[in-house]
Enzyme design. Structure first.
Site, PDB file in Angstrom:
ATOM      1  N   LYS A  38       0.834  -1.197   0.000  1.00 24.31           N
ATOM      2  CA  LYS A  38       0.000   0.000   0.000  1.00 24.31           C
ATOM      3  C   LYS A  38       0.872   1.252   0.000  1.00 24.31           C
ATOM      4  O   LYS A  38       0.681   2.162  -0.808  1.00 24.31           O
ATOM      5  CB  LYS A  38      -0.916  -0.021   1.234  1.00 24.31           C
ATOM      6  CG  LYS A  38      -2.125   0.859   1.117  1.00 24.31           C
ATOM      7  CD  LYS A  38      -2.986   0.763   2.378  1.00 24.31           C
ATOM      8  CE  LYS A  38      -3.756  -0.541   2.449  1.00 24.31           C
ATOM      9  NZ  LYS A  38      -4.363  -0.765   3.782  1.00 24.31           N
ATOM     10  N   ARG A 111      -3.239   3.304   8.559  1.00 25.20           N
ATOM     11  CA  ARG A 111      -3.569   2.127   7.746  1.00 25.20           C
ATOM     12  C   ARG A 111      -2.450   1.095   7.758  1.00 25.20           C
ATOM     13  O   ARG A 111      -1.284   1.441   7.704  1.00 25.20           O
ATOM     14  CB  ARG A 111      -3.809   2.542   6.293  1.00 25.20           C
ATOM     15  CG  ARG A 111      -4.577   3.819   6.132  1.00 25.20           C
ATOM     16  CD  ARG A 111      -4.639   4.277   4.684  1.00 25.20           C
ATOM     17  NE  ARG A 111      -5.356   3.368   3.818  1.00 25.20           N
ATOM     18  CZ  ARG A 111      -5.411   3.511   2.493  1.00 25.20           C
ATOM     19  NH1 ARG A 111      -4.756   4.495   1.899  1.00 25.20           N
ATOM     20  NH2 ARG A 111      -6.095   2.664   1.770  1.00 25.20           N
ATOM     21  N   GLY A 120      -8.335  -7.045   4.265  1.00 24.01           N
ATOM     22  CA  GLY A 120      -9.225  -7.136   5.423  1.00 24.01           C
ATOM     23  C   GLY A 120      -8.651  -7.900   6.608  1.00 24.01           C
ATOM     24  O   GLY A 120      -9.328  -8.077   7.610  1.00 24.01           O
ATOM     25  N   MET A 122      -5.858  -7.124   8.359  1.00 27.72           N
ATOM     26  CA  MET A 122      -5.265  -6.278   9.381  1.00 27.72           C
ATOM     27  C   MET A 122      -6.116  -5.016   9.558  1.00 27.72           C
ATOM     28  O   MET A 122      -7.134  -4.871   8.937  1.00 27.72           O
ATOM     29  CB  MET A 122      -3.830  -5.960   9.011  1.00 27.72           C
ATOM     30  CG  MET A 122      -2.931  -7.152   9.258  1.00 27.72           C
ATOM     31  SD  MET A 122      -1.241  -6.766   8.936  1.00 27.72           S
ATOM     32  CE  MET A 122      -1.318  -6.304   7.261  1.00 27.72           C
ATOM     33  N   ARG A 378      -3.498  -1.522  -6.395  1.00 27.50           N
ATOM     34  CA  ARG A 378      -2.719  -2.761  -6.272  1.00 27.50           C
ATOM     35  C   ARG A 378      -3.117  -3.678  -7.411  1.00 27.50           C
ATOM     36  O   ARG A 378      -4.162  -3.477  -8.036  1.00 27.50           O
ATOM     37  CB  ARG A 378      -2.973  -3.427  -4.925  1.00 27.50           C
ATOM     38  CG  ARG A 378      -4.405  -3.890  -4.768  1.00 27.50           C
ATOM     39  CD  ARG A 378      -4.624  -4.571  -3.417  1.00 27.50           C
ATOM     40  NE  ARG A 378      -6.051  -4.750  -3.195  1.00 27.50           N
ATOM     41  CZ  ARG A 378      -6.641  -4.684  -2.012  1.00 27.50           C
ATOM     42  NH1 ARG A 378      -5.945  -4.425  -0.938  1.00 27.50           N
ATOM     43  NH2 ARG A 378      -7.928  -4.873  -1.901  1.00 27.50           N
ATOM     44  N   HIS A 496      -7.302 -43.092  -2.441  1.00 29.04           N
ATOM     45  CA  HIS A 496      -7.639 -43.728  -3.717  1.00 29.04           C
ATOM     46  C   HIS A 496      -8.635 -42.885  -4.505  1.00 29.04           C
ATOM     47  O   HIS A 496      -8.436 -42.604  -5.679  1.00 29.04           O
ATOM     48  CB  HIS A 496      -8.199 -45.124  -3.447  1.00 29.04           C
ATOM     49  CG  HIS A 496      -8.633 -45.846  -4.677  1.00 29.04           C
ATOM     50  ND1 HIS A 496      -9.951 -45.884  -5.093  1.00 29.04           N
ATOM     51  CD2 HIS A 496      -7.910 -46.506  -5.614  1.00 29.04           C
ATOM     52  CE1 HIS A 496     -10.015 -46.564  -6.219  1.00 29.04           C
ATOM     53  NE2 HIS A 496      -8.800 -46.960  -6.560  1.00 29.04           N
ATOM     54  N   SER A 809      12.443 -43.867 -17.693  1.00 29.76           N
ATOM     55  CA  SER A 809      11.261 -43.133 -17.277  1.00 29.76           C
ATOM     56  C   SER A 809      11.170 -43.279 -15.760  1.00 29.76           C
ATOM     57  O   SER A 809      11.066 -44.395 -15.247  1.00 29.76           O
ATOM     58  CB  SER A 809      10.018 -43.712 -17.952  1.00 29.76           C
ATOM     59  OG  SER A 809       8.879 -43.087 -17.424  1.00 29.76           O
ATOM     60  N   CYS A 876       6.960 -40.500 -15.266  1.00 39.18           N
ATOM     61  CA  CYS A 876       5.581 -40.931 -15.519  1.00 39.18           C
ATOM     62  C   CYS A 876       4.781 -41.061 -14.238  1.00 39.18           C
ATOM     63  O   CYS A 876       3.671 -41.540 -14.242  1.00 39.18           O
ATOM     64  CB  CYS A 876       5.566 -42.225 -16.312  1.00 39.18           C
ATOM     65  SG  CYS A 876       6.348 -43.583 -15.450  1.00 39.18           S
ATOM     66  N   TYR A 896      11.023 -34.912 -21.016  1.00 36.15           N
ATOM     67  CA  TYR A 896       9.566 -34.749 -20.970  1.00 36.15           C
ATOM     68  C   TYR A 896       9.015 -35.100 -19.593  1.00 36.15           C
ATOM     69  O   TYR A 896       9.688 -35.772 -18.805  1.00 36.15           O
ATOM     70  CB  TYR A 896       8.891 -35.620 -22.038  1.00 36.15           C
ATOM     71  CG  TYR A 896       8.975 -37.104 -21.757  1.00 36.15           C
ATOM     72  CD1 TYR A 896       8.024 -37.737 -20.956  1.00 36.15           C
ATOM     73  CD2 TYR A 896      10.007 -37.876 -22.274  1.00 36.15           C
ATOM     74  CE1 TYR A 896       8.109 -39.086 -20.678  1.00 36.15           C
ATOM     75  CE2 TYR A 896      10.099 -39.223 -22.001  1.00 36.15           C
ATOM     76  CZ  TYR A 896       9.146 -39.834 -21.197  1.00 36.15           C
ATOM     77  OH  TYR A 896       9.234 -41.160 -20.911  1.00 36.15           O
TER      78      TYR A 896
HETATM   79  P1  ADP Z   1      -7.795  -2.418   3.772  1.00 36.29           P
HETATM   80  O1  ADP Z   1      -6.395  -2.814   3.496  1.00 36.29           O
HETATM   81  O2  ADP Z   1      -8.505  -3.321   4.706  1.00 36.29           O
HETATM   82  O3  ADP Z   1      -8.535  -2.092   2.506  1.00 36.29           O
HETATM   83  P2  ADP Z   1      -7.385   0.406   4.046  1.00 36.29           P
HETATM   84  O4  ADP Z   1      -6.200   0.913   4.761  1.00 36.29           O
HETATM   85  O5  ADP Z   1      -7.259   0.414   2.569  1.00 36.29           O
HETATM   86  O6  ADP Z   1      -7.687  -1.040   4.587  1.00 36.29           O
HETATM   87  O7  ADP Z   1      -8.605   1.279   4.520  1.00 36.29           O
HETATM   88  C1  ADP Z   1      -9.934   0.874   4.666  1.00 36.29           C
HETATM   89  C2  ADP Z   1     -10.869   1.839   3.987  1.00 36.29           C
HETATM   90  O8  ADP Z   1     -10.682   3.165   4.433  1.00 36.29           O
HETATM   91  C3  ADP Z   1     -10.639   1.875   2.480  1.00 36.29           C
HETATM   92  O9  ADP Z   1     -11.869   1.924   1.824  1.00 36.29           O
HETATM   93  C4  ADP Z   1      -9.869   3.143   2.283  1.00 36.29           C
HETATM   94  O10 ADP Z   1     -10.089   3.694   1.020  1.00 36.29           O
HETATM   95  C5  ADP Z   1     -10.409   4.050   3.374  1.00 36.29           C
HETATM   96  N1  ADP Z   1      -9.409   5.031   3.764  1.00 36.29           N
HETATM   97  C6  ADP Z   1      -8.177   4.758   4.270  1.00 36.29           C
HETATM   98  N2  ADP Z   1      -7.483   5.895   4.480  1.00 36.29           N
HETATM   99  C7  ADP Z   1      -8.275   6.898   4.093  1.00 36.29           C
HETATM  100  C8  ADP Z   1      -8.116   8.328   4.049  1.00 36.29           C
HETATM  101  N3  ADP Z   1      -6.988   8.903   4.439  1.00 36.29           N
HETATM  102  N4  ADP Z   1      -9.138   9.061   3.609  1.00 36.29           N
HETATM  103  C9  ADP Z   1     -10.289   8.460   3.219  1.00 36.29           C
HETATM  104  N5  ADP Z   1     -10.503   7.146   3.234  1.00 36.29           N
HETATM  105  C10 ADP Z   1      -9.507   6.365   3.677  1.00 36.29           C
HETATM  106 MG    MG Z   2      -7.710  -1.046   1.056  1.00 32.69          MG
END
Ligand code: ADP
Ligand code: MG
Ligand code: MG
Length: 918
Positions: A38, A111, A120, A122, A378, A496, A809, A876, A896
């Protein structure tokens, strides 16, 4: 001393915080290891001269800090605080706001972001910096109290959940987490106000909610929600680092094989608000459709919402454009209608991003009061058909090279294209009634049948059946073949049932623990539900799921034109040939369709199993139970025409591609009948009394047949058996030559441990060859004589063996079995524990054990080629269809690999990917 000081100082100076924003960035996309995916991509979007995309400014705290954090009991490296403060200053001056300032406050998000995305898994906290004082500042600045309190209640929810509960290691009772308890307050409020959506609550409602939230937090967690911006910031940073070792994250890493040492980065970023009103929105989009690969911009968005809402499914998101419309959302307004200018800008950005990254991107965006921002990009996840389509399209568009295209598709993803699958929409609406291991891909529906004979009988009547067994054994093969799919209660991925199903590419679920099969009552119980023979069920063999009833299927092969184009691309790159294991002309033709370049294993004994086998099997049994050479020779003579016909059909179907034919391999006792009536017929035909016949049978019994009288040992003791088989091969070959057909046969002698065994058999082959050449008036035949290397001693004496063998083989099933001393049929008792305890990194019957068995292979090839340079070598065993093993075989210098017909496309891809490794 001086140097020591210096290194100490340098350590201190090590950059821990990377800034991005205002058209500049300290980092870039290549720095994923340090900045996480990220953070690296935020830097790239913000700072790369080709991109310069509007990204809210911020900074990334490196994964090194995470490593330090875990090594030092949750402490940070010295100087981190200063670096963070300095970076925050930069952000503040760009934004003209101040973090924690009551008049003009800056808000940030904290983040997570690991090297490889863990969607989702972390934590992220939004709206950090809102306090009793700053919330007033925000209201004054924006004149929008509703928005301010909406942001505030979100912060309290996320912060108390992520920082005060999860990161603090508090484990609430199921459904009693603080987040849930706060959500209940919100629900109550909506009820009171008689509204359905969050967006329908006004400023006063939300203000009241915030007060109640704080009280609840204090009451439940015995701590106040911190009313200080910097306290919140550091709380958030610590919580994100802690979330790396959260339960969800750990189990996700285990599944995805992500090392625990990597750690996560933390991104602190200026908040932009999609929840400021009707002129604000947030959304996610893909530069191409991740479901089918179409090169069409695809996405969803929500007006007046914050990031988390789209994924959380609180409201139904609207489509961004026509391409994104579905039955669920087609009555909602598209972004392209509502905000056409912004949409156009977003479309321009997504094009630029894809061109820049040369791959489909998954992006997050937010529109704050008519201003567009990108928050993440990403490489987007995609399913099998989409992956293939995109790879092929991108080559056509000159976006990527063929080599890159080939590396874009995971071998397992091809599976999804080769079998019909359950319509995913239908699957979502149905309840799973049992869960097992995904042993054979695709989906299938059928009526429950509990024994093989009934399966065959019903199938003959045109019924679709699913064979449900406790577990299967070779006697069930007929029924397994007749069934649409196979379901077993016991056994693992190498059982099996799994093995057989995989070979056929048949849908199969094994090891369904909760399944209780009652053969006598003809019933199956699962999770309190009782089903009887004849009831319909549907299996998802790619995921190991069982459903009641018939679910609609989808033809996943509809993209076949594209698949073929993709596989041709693979063929252009791969440097190793792909053959198939096939025992019938029918299988041979199928394999040719899949692109096989020969047969690596044709098992002679197979003509004695299955459909149409009764007559040759009877002759074989006669031969086995004859007494003395004369009787045996007579039986062999009767058997001969069947054998020749079968071989000729297969050779013809392969049109000159080499066919390796293995001489009779299994212990003879395996073919002896068990049923009384069959024994009686046999006795009659042999003109012996039943007790005599039974005596003959008992003589054949061995205590360890696997290592008994079989393979080359049969040929040594009964040369007439070798003679018959070899004559069948040679005459079939000669006839095809005479018919001016292309043909190439390889005679393979199995279970060899010593070169002298082979010399012995070679004499027989040479003698028969002379006779056949004479009979057909030919000078030579397109044949080779070689052996299977499946006994460790053969690998160790390969230099001697290759004096007589023209090809090797590797029979890696037996080589693994004998090399490890693991009986393949009995690994169920201990292998799961071995894998669990990491005593073995993987099932050696699925992936070649490179450290041990692989060494035998390498040594065998090297020694074999020492005496016979250019010795043809292949594999084989089951491993021939396993991508990792294919790479190994290629690197070991094989010519092969051979696998079951359905795995040929996967092998072609794996071979192309391996070509890059040498
Ligand atoms: P995940 O990896 O679980 O997607 P994110 O870090 O991307 O977590 O954030 C979760 C949500 O919050 C995402 O929809 C992201 O776009 C939003 N978000 C994160 N940082 C900001 C920010 N600075 N301003 C507005 N929205 C944010
Ligand atoms: Mg995200
Ligand atoms: Mg063998």
């Amino acid at each position: 001393m001086a140097t020591k000081k210096k290194t100490k100082k340098m350590k201190k100076m090590k950059k821990n915080v990377y800034f991005f924003g205002g058209g500049k960035a300290d980092g870039k996309a290549e720095m994923k290891n340090l900045l996480g995916g990220k953070g690296a991509n935020l830097a790239e979007m913000a700072g790369h001269p080709n991109l310069r995309i509007p990204v809210p400014p911020g900074f990334t705290i490196t994964t090194d800090v995470c490593t330090y954090f875990y090594k030092h009991n949750g402490k940070y490296p010295s100087g981190l605080q200063d670096s963070v403060n300095a970076a925050m200053k930069k952000v503040e001056s760009l934004m003209g706001k101040k973090f924690g300032d009551p008049k003009n406050p800056l808000l940030v998000s904290v983040r997570s972001g690991a090297r490889q995305s863990m969607p989702g898994m972390m934590e992220t906290v939004l709206n950090v910096g809102l306090t009793e004082k700053t919330v007033k500042g925000i209201i004054e600045k924006t004149g929008n109290p509703r928005f301010a309190y909406d942001a505030y209640r979100r912060l309290i929810t996320m912060y108390s959940d992520v920082v005060m509960e999860k990161a603090a290691g508090i484990e609430p009772a199921e459904g009693k987490g603080i987040r849930r308890q706060l959500e209940e307050i919100l629900e109550k409020k909506k009820e009171q106000r008689g509204v359905k959506l969050d967006t329908e609550l006004d400023a006063d409602d939300l203000k009241d909610v915030c007060q109640k939230y704080k009280k609840k937090v204090k009451q439940v967690l015995k701590k106040s929600f911190p009313d200080d911006a910097y306290k919140q910031l550091w709380g958030g940073i610590g919580a994100v680092f802690s979330s790396w070792k959260g339960k969800r994250a750990i189990s996700y890493r285990r599944i995805e094989n992500i090392p625990d040492e990597w750690g996560t980065a933390v991104n602190v970023q200026t908040m932009v608000f999609g929840n400021m009103g009707e002129n604000s929105a947030t959304g996610v989009a893909f530069t191409r459709n991740p479901g089918n690969g179409d090169n069409k911009f695809y996405g969803e968005y929500l007006i007046n919402a914050q990031g988390e809402d789209v994924v959380a499914g609180i409201r139904t998101p609207a489509p961004i454009n026509k391409n994104s419309q579905s039955d669920h959302n087609k009555n909602l307004k598209m972004l392209s209608q509502v905000m056409p200018k912004i949409y156009k800008q977003l479309d321009g950005i997504q094009r630029r991003l894809e061109k820049h990254y040369h791959d489909m991107q998954d992006i997050e965006f937010t529109i704050e009061d008519g201003e567009l921002y990108l928050l993440q990009t990403r490489v987007g996840k995609r399913n099998g058909p989409a992956a293939v389509k995109m790879a092929v399209d991108m080559v056509k568009e000159r976006l990527i090279s063929k080599k890159a295209a080939v590396n874009r598709v995971k071998p397992e993803q091809l599976d999804e294209l080769l079998h019909p699958i359950i319509d995913p929409d239908a699957e979502k609406l149905n309840k799973v009634i049992a869960k097992g291991l995904p042993a054979g891909p695709g989906g299938a529906s059928g009526m429950i049948v509990l024994d093989a004979d009934t399966a065959v009988e019903w199938a003959k009547k045109g019924k679709k059946v699913i064979l449900v067994r406790e577990e299967t054994n070779p006697e069930d093969v007929e029924g397994m073949r007749a069934a649409q799919a196979i379901l077993t209660a016991r056994g693992g991925m190498t059982s099996h049932a799994a093995l057989v199903a995989r070979g056929w590419g048949k849908c199969c679920v094994v090891g369904c623990d909760g399944l209780d099969v009652d053969y006598s009552k003809k019933k199956v119980k699962t999770g309190g539900m009782t089903l009887k023979q004849g009831d319909w069920i549907t299996l998802n063999g790619s995921k190991g799921l069982v459903y009641k009833g018939v679910l609609p299927m989808m033809d996943a092969t509809r993209e076949n034109v594209i698949l073929n184009r993709f596989l041709k691309m693979c063929d252009g790159i791969k440097k190793i040939k792909i053959r198939t294991n096939a025992d019938t002309p029918e299988d041979a033709r199928k394999a040719r369709d899949f692109g096989a370049e020969g047969i690596g294993l044709f098992r002679m004994e197979h003509m004695f199993y299955g459909e149409g086998a009764e007559k040759p099997l009877f002759k074989l049994r006669k031969m086995i139970l004859s007494e003395g050479e004369k009787e045996r020779k007579q039986a062999l003579k009767e058997l001969y025409p069947y054998v020749k016909k079968d071989i000729k059909g297969t050779l013809a179907a392969m049109q000159g591609y080499p066919v390796t034919i293995r001489l009779l391999d299994p212990p003879l006792h395996e073919f002896v009948p068990h049923q009384q009536d069959q024994l009686k017929t046999l006795a009659k035909s042999l003109k012996v009394r039943m007790p005599d016949l039974e005596k003959r049978i008992s003589v054949l019994k061995e205590s360890n047949p696997m290592m008994g009288h079989r393979g080359v040992r049969l040929g040594v003791t009964y040369p007439e058996i070798t003679e018959m088989s070899v004559r069948a091969i040679l005459e079939a070959t000669a006839e095809l030559v005479k018919e001016k057909k292309k043909v190439f046969s390889e005679i393979m002698i199995p279970v060899v441990g010593a070169d002298t065994e082979l010399w012995d058999q070679k004499e027989v082959v040479d003698r028969v060859l002379k006779e056949v050449l004479k009979k057909y008036k030919l000078k030579s035949l397109p044949i080779m004589v070689g052996t299977m290397i499946e006994i460790p001693r053969a690998a160790l004496t390969a230099d001697k063996i290759s004096r007589v063998a023209e090809f090797f083989s590797f029979g890696t099933n037996d080589l693994t079995q004998m090399g490890f001393g693991f009986s393949r049929d009995d690994i169920g008792g201990f292998l799961p524990a071995y894998l669990d305890k990491k005593i073995l990194p993987q099932d050696p019957f699925q992936t070649i054990d490179q450290d041990g068995i692989g060494q035998l292979i390498k040594y065998g090839i090297e020694r074999g080629r020492k005496t016979r340079p250019g010795l043809k070598v292949g594999i084989c065993g089951e491993h021939g269809g396993d991508p990792k093993s294919i790479e190994f075989c290629y690197l070991a210098g094989m010519d092969y690999v051979s696998c079951s017909p359905f795995r040929v496309p996967i092998a072609r891809l794996a071979a192309a990917q391996a070509a890059d490794c040498k």
